[in-house]
Design a protein around this motif. Structure first.
Motif, PDB file in Angstrom:
ATOM      1  N   PRO A 247      16.969  10.649  -2.202  1.00 51.40           N
ATOM      2  CA  PRO A 247      16.421  11.487  -1.240  1.00 51.40           C
ATOM      3  C   PRO A 247      15.369  12.672  -2.091  1.00 51.40           C
ATOM      4  O   PRO A 247      14.675  13.359  -1.176  1.00 51.40           O
ATOM      5  CB  PRO A 247      17.437  12.089  -0.688  1.00 51.40           C
ATOM      6  N   ALA A 248      14.984  12.479  -3.443  1.00 50.48           N
ATOM      7  CA  ALA A 248      14.641  13.514  -4.092  1.00 50.48           C
ATOM      8  C   ALA A 248      13.151  13.735  -3.846  1.00 50.48           C
ATOM      9  O   ALA A 248      12.416  12.904  -3.376  1.00 50.48           O
ATOM     10  CB  ALA A 248      14.816  13.286  -5.672  1.00 50.48           C
ATOM     11  N   ASP A 249      12.342  14.932  -3.720  1.00 54.09           N
ATOM     12  CA  ASP A 249      11.111  14.991  -3.483  1.00 54.09           C
ATOM     13  C   ASP A 249      10.390  14.612  -4.811  1.00 54.09           C
ATOM     14  O   ASP A 249      11.071  14.442  -5.602  1.00 54.09           O
ATOM     15  CB  ASP A 249      10.810  16.553  -3.175  1.00 54.09           C
ATOM     16  N   LEU A 250       9.041  14.565  -4.797  1.00 57.30           N
ATOM     17  CA  LEU A 250       8.335  14.047  -5.689  1.00 57.30           C
ATOM     18  C   LEU A 250       8.559  14.528  -7.181  1.00 57.30           C
ATOM     19  O   LEU A 250       9.018  13.879  -8.278  1.00 57.30           O
ATOM     20  CB  LEU A 250       6.778  13.829  -5.347  1.00 57.30           C
TER      21      LEU A 250
ATOM     22  N   TYR B 287       0.852  -1.239   0.059  1.00 56.48           N
ATOM     23  CA  TYR B 287      -0.015   0.005   0.067  1.00 56.48           C
ATOM     24  C   TYR B 287       0.909   1.311  -0.104  1.00 56.48           C
ATOM     25  O   TYR B 287       0.510   2.320  -0.759  1.00 56.48           O
ATOM     26  CB  TYR B 287      -0.994  -0.041   1.256  1.00 56.48           C
ATOM     27  N   ILE B 288       1.770   1.244   0.904  1.00 55.36           N
ATOM     28  CA  ILE B 288       2.693   2.279   1.148  1.00 55.36           C
ATOM     29  C   ILE B 288       3.760   2.615  -0.206  1.00 55.36           C
ATOM     30  O   ILE B 288       3.746   3.859  -0.750  1.00 55.36           O
ATOM     31  CB  ILE B 288       3.705   2.334   2.342  1.00 55.36           C
TER      32      ILE B 288
ATOM     33  N   ARG C 106       7.661   9.223   4.790  1.00 55.45           N
ATOM     34  CA  ARG C 106       6.955  10.020   5.660  1.00 55.45           C
ATOM     35  C   ARG C 106       5.665  10.425   4.858  1.00 55.45           C
ATOM     36  O   ARG C 106       5.776  10.837   3.738  1.00 55.45           O
ATOM     37  CB  ARG C 106       7.781  11.253   5.914  1.00 55.45           C
ATOM     38  N   SER C 107       4.407  10.630   5.591  1.00 58.46           N
ATOM     39  CA  SER C 107       3.226  10.619   4.907  1.00 58.46           C
ATOM     40  C   SER C 107       3.244  12.220   4.590  1.00 58.46           C
ATOM     41  O   SER C 107       3.603  13.134   5.429  1.00 58.46           O
ATOM     42  CB  SER C 107       1.986  10.227   5.961  1.00 58.46           C
ATOM     43  N   LEU C 108       2.817  12.529   3.491  1.00 57.65           N
ATOM     44  CA  LEU C 108       2.720  13.704   3.091  1.00 57.65           C
ATOM     45  C   LEU C 108       1.157  14.384   3.410  1.00 57.65           C
ATOM     46  O   LEU C 108       1.118  15.640   3.353  1.00 57.65           O
ATOM     47  CB  LEU C 108       2.918  13.926   1.651  1.00 57.65           C
ATOM     48  N   LYS C 109       0.377  13.437   3.584  1.00 59.05           N
ATOM     49  CA  LYS C 109      -1.072  14.038   4.002  1.00 59.05           C
ATOM     50  C   LYS C 109      -1.654  12.790   4.719  1.00 59.05           C
ATOM     51  O   LYS C 109      -0.952  11.747   4.840  1.00 59.05           O
ATOM     52  CB  LYS C 109      -1.813  13.990   2.897  1.00 59.05           C
TER      53      LYS C 109
ATOM     54  N   SER D 186       1.674   9.447  -1.960  1.00 56.33           N
ATOM     55  CA  SER D 186       1.273  10.162  -0.787  1.00 56.33           C
ATOM     56  C   SER D 186       2.345  10.121   0.475  1.00 56.33           C
ATOM     57  O   SER D 186       2.224  10.563   1.433  1.00 56.33           O
ATOM     58  CB  SER D 186       0.024   9.411  -0.241  1.00 56.33           C
ATOM     59  N   TYR D 187       3.589   9.660   0.059  1.00 52.81           N
ATOM     60  CA  TYR D 187       4.726   9.314   0.898  1.00 52.81           C
ATOM     61  C   TYR D 187       6.041   9.751   0.282  1.00 52.81           C
ATOM     62  O   TYR D 187       6.156   9.587  -1.008  1.00 52.81           O
ATOM     63  CB  TYR D 187       5.010   7.819   1.377  1.00 52.81           C
ATOM     64  N   ASP D 188       7.013  10.415   1.102  1.00 46.73           N
ATOM     65  CA  ASP D 188       8.311  10.863   0.472  1.00 46.73           C
ATOM     66  C   ASP D 188       9.348  10.038   1.284  1.00 46.73           C
ATOM     67  O   ASP D 188       8.866   9.337   2.249  1.00 46.73           O
ATOM     68  CB  ASP D 188       8.448  12.150   0.282  1.00 46.73           C
TER      69      ASP D 188
END
Length: 543
Positions: free
Chosen positions: A157-160, A129-130, A391-394, A137-139
């Motif tokens: 490590p990049a952001d989305l 799921y993750i 880490r959950s973004l929301k 929804s996770y970075d």
């Protein structure tokens, strides 16, 4: 990539995570563990029992739990809590503790850790799921915080948004023709290592030499990375260069930061006042200066063309067949400079049949079925890394997993999650005899008795040379899964296969001491505390 050890244990091969972040940073992760005796798979793994551990709490534990509950604990509702965690984290490798708490608290639990609460996931349904079903929804969370000073905005490590751009650039590079050319690099570098071993026998009358194979194969992996990624020969098998010392320095700092309780390196002036942080900045400069020069040289000889033509290029006859060359020549690409005796015998019989006394080729790898199974079984027992961090973004609701809450578990935005690959790979709920070294297990289908898990089916990923997360429905995650899965997985697996085959082609290998004498430690990866000392004996030349 980070650190690899062929557990035999032989060490080091690549965990295929590459990046040309600010070009200034090459993230090296060398990792792979091989084991030939079932008992070797139990090296310092006494904590992987299924008996319920007894938790003892001291003053530090109580203070940490109170602080966690005040600042973040209430946000995670009725999720089981691993209390008394802090002191245990300092007494042994993290992945051992996480396994014991998994057996005690279940597939999803909260880890109280000072001002933070981490959610630990040890279930393939939740991991799927993750990592795949709700991946965006996770970075990378804490991992990105740790690696950003080293890797800039590289793939890991990049952001989305940055990741989407870089993934499109990197992915085409790992196509079949390029990988075929890389097998020659793997073979050439492995021959250099084997020759080094053979020279040791020239002055040894006993017929046996002793080597720290973790260190030796770490050097081999770094040479392969240098040549295949940057067309740069570190020569670390035969010498120690300033760049290699700097690479190790940055890796050790990354591991230090991944396990240290307080991020003191973020304090004002820490980079100038704290000696280890001053050394870290120096190491980064050494690496960056080297990479800047390599990228500058590649750009000066750039032959820009389309991705399709690059994928058809004859890399076997190209002087510079590195990943850097592919990226620099890609039209429109973002290449910003910132950017067990019986098992061993079985393996050797296969090697003799396929290779004889010859060299390893891409086609040979396809025939080395048992060697490939050894590689993936080693990665199951000793995954590199043992944790995936998100880490959950929301706000989100995680599935409950096996024996978990059927309503799932609510997690608020900003929740840090550890997907414990080590726990997944050794889970008694999804694997038969999970702590045993059995390469053949990947050839047998396993029907699921767990609702929501599809079981294990080798035919689910047709054409795959190595078992993967699809075959195991996310119970096997040596390179992650979903859209942010490690892009260099096949590169890493092939490198490991070649190195192992060439070692066993020439030598019999035996662990020097008892399995219990090899103490495992961890930071970003699993490795040995005092080296992996083995005895090597020359094999009789085959007719």
């Amino acid at each position: 990539m980070a650190s690899s050890s062929i557990v035999l244990q032989l060490p080091v091969i690549v965990n295929g995570s590459y990046s040309l972040p600010k070009a200034r940073n090459s993230h090296l992760t060398i990792s792979t563990s091989f084991s030939f005796r079932n008992k070797w798979s139990q090296i310092k793994c006494q904590s992987t029992s299924t008996e319920e551990p007894k938790t003892k709490r001291n003053v530090l534990d109580n203070a940490s739990n109170i602080l966690t509950n005040l600042l973040s604990g209430g946000n995670l509702g009725s999720m089981p809590i691993a209390e008394g965690a802090v002191s245990d984290l300092f007494s042994r490798p993290l992945f051992f503790a996480l396994y014991d708490w998994f057996i005690e608290h279940g597939s999803v639990y909260k880890l109280a850790f000072g001002p933070k609460a981490f959610v630990v996931v040890s279930d393939p349904i939740v991991a799927r799921y993750i990592l795949r079903e709700n991946a965006f929804s996770y970075d990378k969370g804490v991992l990105a915080d740790i690696l950003e000073p080293i890797m800039g905005k590289g793939l890991i490590p990049a952001d989305l948004d940055t990741w989407k751009l870089r993934r499109r650039v990197i992915s085409p590079a790992f196509h079949t023709l390029f990988l075929k050319a890389m097998v020659k690099v793997f073979t050439d570098c492995s021959e250099r290592t084997i020759s080094k071993f053979e020279k040791r026998f020239e002055t040894n009358e006993s017929g046996t030499i002793e080597l720290d194979l973790e260190a030796e194969f770490s050097s081999l992996a770094l040479d392969i990375i240098g040549l295949s990624v940057f067309n740069y020969d570190f020569g670390s098998v035969t010498k120690e260069s300033p760049v290699i010392k700097a690479v190790y320095g940055t890796l050790f700092e990354a591991e230090h930061r991944s396990t240290f309780y307080i991020p003191y390196w973020k304090l004002p002036l820490a980079r100038w006042i704290v000696p280890r942080q001053r050394k870290f900045q120096y190491d980064l400069k050494v690496i960056n200066d080297c990479l800047d020069g390599l990228i500058r040289n590649a750009k000066e000889t750039r032959q820009e063309t389309d991705v399709e033509k690059l994928q058809q290029r004859d890399y076997s006859n190209l002087k510079d067949a590195s990943l850097l060359r592919f990226l620099v020549d890609m039209r429109g690409a973002d290449v910003d400079d910132r950017q067990n005796p019986s098992k061993m015998r079985k393996a050797q019989e296969e090697i003799d049949s396929v290779l004889g006394q010859g060299r390893t080729t891409y086609e040979c790898i396809k025939e080395l079925v048992y060697i490939r199974l050894i590689v993936v079984e080693a990665l199951r027992l000793y995954p590199q890394p043992p944790l995936l961090i998100r880490r959950s973004l929301k706000s989100d609701v995680l599935p409950g997993g096996y024996k978990g809450d059927k309503e799932g578990y609510k997690v608020p935005a900003g929740t840090d999650i550890f997907v414990s690959v080590y726990n997944l790979h050794r889970s008694p709920y999804y694997w038969d005899r999970p702590n045993e070294f059995e390469p053949e297990r990947f050839l047998v289908s396993k029907t699921s008795e767990v609702e929501g898990w599809a079981g294990f089916d080798p035919d689910r990923s047709p054409g795959a040379m190595y078992p993967n997360e699809i075959i195991a429905d996310f119970a096997f995650l040596p390179f992650g899964g979903g859209p942010r899965k490690c892009v260099g997985d096949q590169f890493a697996l092939m490198e490991s296969t070649v190195a192992l085959a060439m070692l066993l082609q020439k030598f019999d290998v035996e662990l020097k001491g008892s399995p219990e004498s090899v103490e495992l430690v961890t930071g970003a990866t699993i490795h040995t505390k005092n080296g992996l000392w083995c005895k090597l004996r020359k094999r009789p030349t085959s007719p």
